[in-house]
Design a protein around this motif. Structure first.
Motif, PDB file in Angstrom:
ATOM      1  N   HIS A   9       0.792  -1.236   0.000  1.00 35.30           N
ATOM      2  CA  HIS A   9       0.000   0.000   0.000  1.00 35.30           C
ATOM      3  C   HIS A   9       0.824   1.286   0.000  1.00 35.30           C
ATOM      4  CE1 HIS A   9      -3.839  -2.230   1.605  1.00 35.30           C
ATOM      5  NE2 HIS A   9      -3.478  -2.604   0.397  1.00 35.30           N
ATOM      6  N   PRO A  10       1.858   1.395   0.868  1.00 38.20           N
ATOM      7  CA  PRO A  10       2.614   2.662   0.868  1.00 38.20           C
ATOM      8  C   PRO A  10       3.285   2.953  -0.476  1.00 38.20           C
ATOM      9  CG  PRO A  10       3.118   1.370   2.837  1.00 38.20           C
ATOM     10  CD  PRO A  10       2.346   0.488   1.922  1.00 38.20           C
ATOM     11  N   ILE A  11       3.698   1.900  -1.187  1.00 35.20           N
ATOM     12  CA  ILE A  11       4.375   2.119  -2.473  1.00 35.20           C
ATOM     13  C   ILE A  11       3.354   2.438  -3.558  1.00 35.20           C
ATOM     14  CG2 ILE A  11       6.157   1.253  -4.029  1.00 35.20           C
ATOM     15  CD1 ILE A  11       6.826  -0.888  -2.028  1.00 35.20           C
ATOM     16  N   ASN A  38      10.436   7.528  -3.805  1.00 32.65           N
ATOM     17  CA  ASN A  38       9.909   6.830  -2.642  1.00 32.65           C
ATOM     18  C   ASN A  38      11.050   6.210  -1.836  1.00 32.65           C
ATOM     19  OD1 ASN A  38      10.143   3.760  -3.406  1.00 32.65           O
ATOM     20  ND2 ASN A  38       9.380   4.784  -5.239  1.00 32.65           N
ATOM     21  N   ASP A  39      10.703   5.703  -0.669  1.00 33.75           N
ATOM     22  CA  ASP A  39      11.703   5.168   0.256  1.00 33.75           C
ATOM     23  C   ASP A  39      12.011   3.699   0.005  1.00 33.75           C
ATOM     24  OD1 ASP A  39      11.801   7.623   1.554  1.00 33.75           O
ATOM     25  OD2 ASP A  39      10.222   7.063   2.978  1.00 33.75           O
ATOM     26  N   ASN A  43      14.157   2.979  -8.742  1.00 31.78           N
ATOM     27  CA  ASN A  43      13.533   3.155 -10.059  1.00 31.78           C
ATOM     28  C   ASN A  43      12.450   4.223 -10.016  1.00 31.78           C
ATOM     29  OD1 ASN A  43      14.016   0.248  -9.183  1.00 31.78           O
ATOM     30  ND2 ASN A  43      14.117  -0.027 -11.392  1.00 31.78           N
ATOM     31  N   ASP A  44      12.365   5.018 -11.080  1.00 32.54           N
ATOM     32  CA  ASP A  44      11.194   5.891 -11.214  1.00 32.54           C
ATOM     33  C   ASP A  44      10.201   5.321 -12.221  1.00 32.54           C
ATOM     34  OD1 ASP A  44      12.645   6.357 -13.504  1.00 32.54           O
ATOM     35  OD2 ASP A  44      12.862   8.507 -13.204  1.00 32.54           O
ATOM     36  N   VAL A  45      10.627   4.277 -12.958  1.00 33.54           N
ATOM     37  CA  VAL A  45       9.747   3.591 -13.906  1.00 33.54           C
ATOM     38  C   VAL A  45       9.923   2.082 -13.737  1.00 33.54           C
ATOM     39  CG1 VAL A  45       9.217   3.163 -16.344  1.00 33.54           C
ATOM     40  CG2 VAL A  45       9.827   5.463 -15.597  1.00 33.54           C
ATOM     41  N   LEU A  46       8.814   1.354 -13.653  1.00 34.85           N
ATOM     42  CA  LEU A  46       8.824  -0.104 -13.676  1.00 34.85           C
ATOM     43  C   LEU A  46       7.965  -0.563 -14.846  1.00 34.85           C
ATOM     44  CD1 LEU A  46       8.370  -1.047  -9.896  1.00 34.85           C
ATOM     45  CD2 LEU A  46      10.499  -0.868 -11.183  1.00 34.85           C
ATOM     46  N   LYS A  67      15.325  -2.032  -8.189  1.00 33.15           N
ATOM     47  CA  LYS A  67      16.522  -1.712  -7.397  1.00 33.15           C
ATOM     48  C   LYS A  67      16.068  -1.286  -6.003  1.00 33.15           C
ATOM     49  CE  LYS A  67      19.037  -0.311 -11.544  1.00 33.15           C
ATOM     50  NZ  LYS A  67      19.644   0.811 -12.295  1.00 33.15           N
ATOM     51  N   TRP A  68      15.842  -2.290  -5.151  1.00 33.04           N
ATOM     52  CA  TRP A  68      15.326  -2.034  -3.816  1.00 33.04           C
ATOM     53  C   TRP A  68      16.387  -1.346  -2.959  1.00 33.04           C
ATOM     54  CZ3 TRP A  68      10.289  -2.730  -3.020  1.00 33.04           C
ATOM     55  CH2 TRP A  68       9.603  -3.639  -3.840  1.00 33.04           C
ATOM     56  N   LYS A  69      15.938  -0.421  -2.133  1.00 30.26           N
ATOM     57  CA  LYS A  69      16.830   0.201  -1.161  1.00 30.26           C
ATOM     58  C   LYS A  69      17.084  -0.776  -0.010  1.00 30.26           C
ATOM     59  CE  LYS A  69      15.434   4.899  -2.389  1.00 30.26           C
ATOM     60  NZ  LYS A  69      14.864   6.184  -1.936  1.00 30.26           N
TER      61      LYS A  69
END
Length: 198
Positions: A9-11, A38-39, A43-46, A67-69
Motif C-alpha cells: 500500500h505505501p508504495i 519513494n523510500d 527506479n522511477d519507472v517499472l 533496485k530495492w533500497k
C-alpha cells in the motif's frame, strides 16, 4: 484485489501514472508504471512486457529489475526454521530468505519454457511459473480494463470523486496536477484480453 497486500500500500500510493502500450502487428503489450520518489526503490519507472501466443494466452514476460533500497525489498521475507542434525540429534535454528507475496512480483521476468528446457525437474517449477504468468496476465487485464480506463474517464470528466480503484489505495491521489496533458495515459484499443480475474 487479492493480489494487493498490506506491505504494497505505501508504495502504490507513490504511483504517478500508468500506461498501456501495444506492440504494433502483434498481441504483445507493455504495462508501464511511473513512480514519484519513494523510500523503497531507486527506479522511477517499472515496466513489464507480455509476449503473447494469442490475444488471451501469455507465453512469457520481461520485467524491470527493481533496485530495492537497503532492507526495503517487500518481495522477500526472512523466516527461521529448525534443523535437526541427523548424526548428533542436535537442533539448531537457521534463518532463510524466501519469496513473499507482493503485487510487485508482477514485474518479475517469467519464462516457463526456459525452465522446461533445463530437463532437470519433473515440470513442477514450470507449472508454478505458468500459474504465476496467468495471475500476472489477469492483473494486467484488470489494470487495462479498470485502472487505466478509470483514469481516462476521470480526466475527461465522466466520473467525479476520488474513490480510486477498489483494492489499490492511493492511486489517483497525487497525480492530478501532473496529468493535464497526459495523452499517454489513453489505453490502447480493447483487444479482448479475456475475462477479468475473479
Amino acid at each position: 484485489a487479492q493480489d494487493i497486500f498490506e506491505a504494497d500500500h505505501p508504495i502504490l500510493k507513490k504511483i504517478k501514472k500508468i500506461e498501456n502500450v501495444s506492440e504494433e502487428g502483434t498481441n504483445n503489450f507493455e504495462i508501464i508504471f511511473h513512480f514519484y520518489p519513494n523510500d523503497y526503490f531507486e527506479n522511477d519507472v517499472l515496466k513489464v512486457k507480455f509476449f503473447m501466443i494469442d490475444e488471451n494466452e501469455p507465453e512469457r514476460t520481461e520485467g524491470t529489475e527493481i533496485k530495492w533500497k537497503e532492507g526495503k525489498d517487500i518481495t522477500k521475507k526472512t523466516i527461521q526454521k529448525k534443523q535437526k542434525n541427523k548424526k548428533t540429534g542436535k537442533t539448531r535454528t537457521v534463518t532463510k530468505t524466501v519469496d513473499a507475496e507482493s503485487f510487485f512480483n508482477f514485474f518479475k521476468t517469467i519464462n516457463p519454457q526456459a525452465e522446461a528446457g533445463d530437463g532437470e525437474e519433473e515440470g513442477g517449477e514450470e507449472d508454478e511459473l505458468l500459474e504465476r504468468l496467468q495471475i500476472n496476465f489477469d492483473i494486467a487485464a484488470t489494470i487495462q480494463e479498470e485502472i487505466i480506463s478509470y483514469h481516462l474517464e476521470y480526466y475527461l470528466g465522466l466520473r467525479t470523486g476520488d474513490e480510486g480503484f477498489e483494492g489499490m489505495p492511493g492511486i489517483g491521489e497525487e497525480d492530478e496536477e501532473d496529468d493535464d496533458d497526459d495523452e499517454d495515459d489513453k489505453p490502447a484499443k480493447p483487444k479482448g484480453k479475456g475475462a477479468k480475474p475473479s
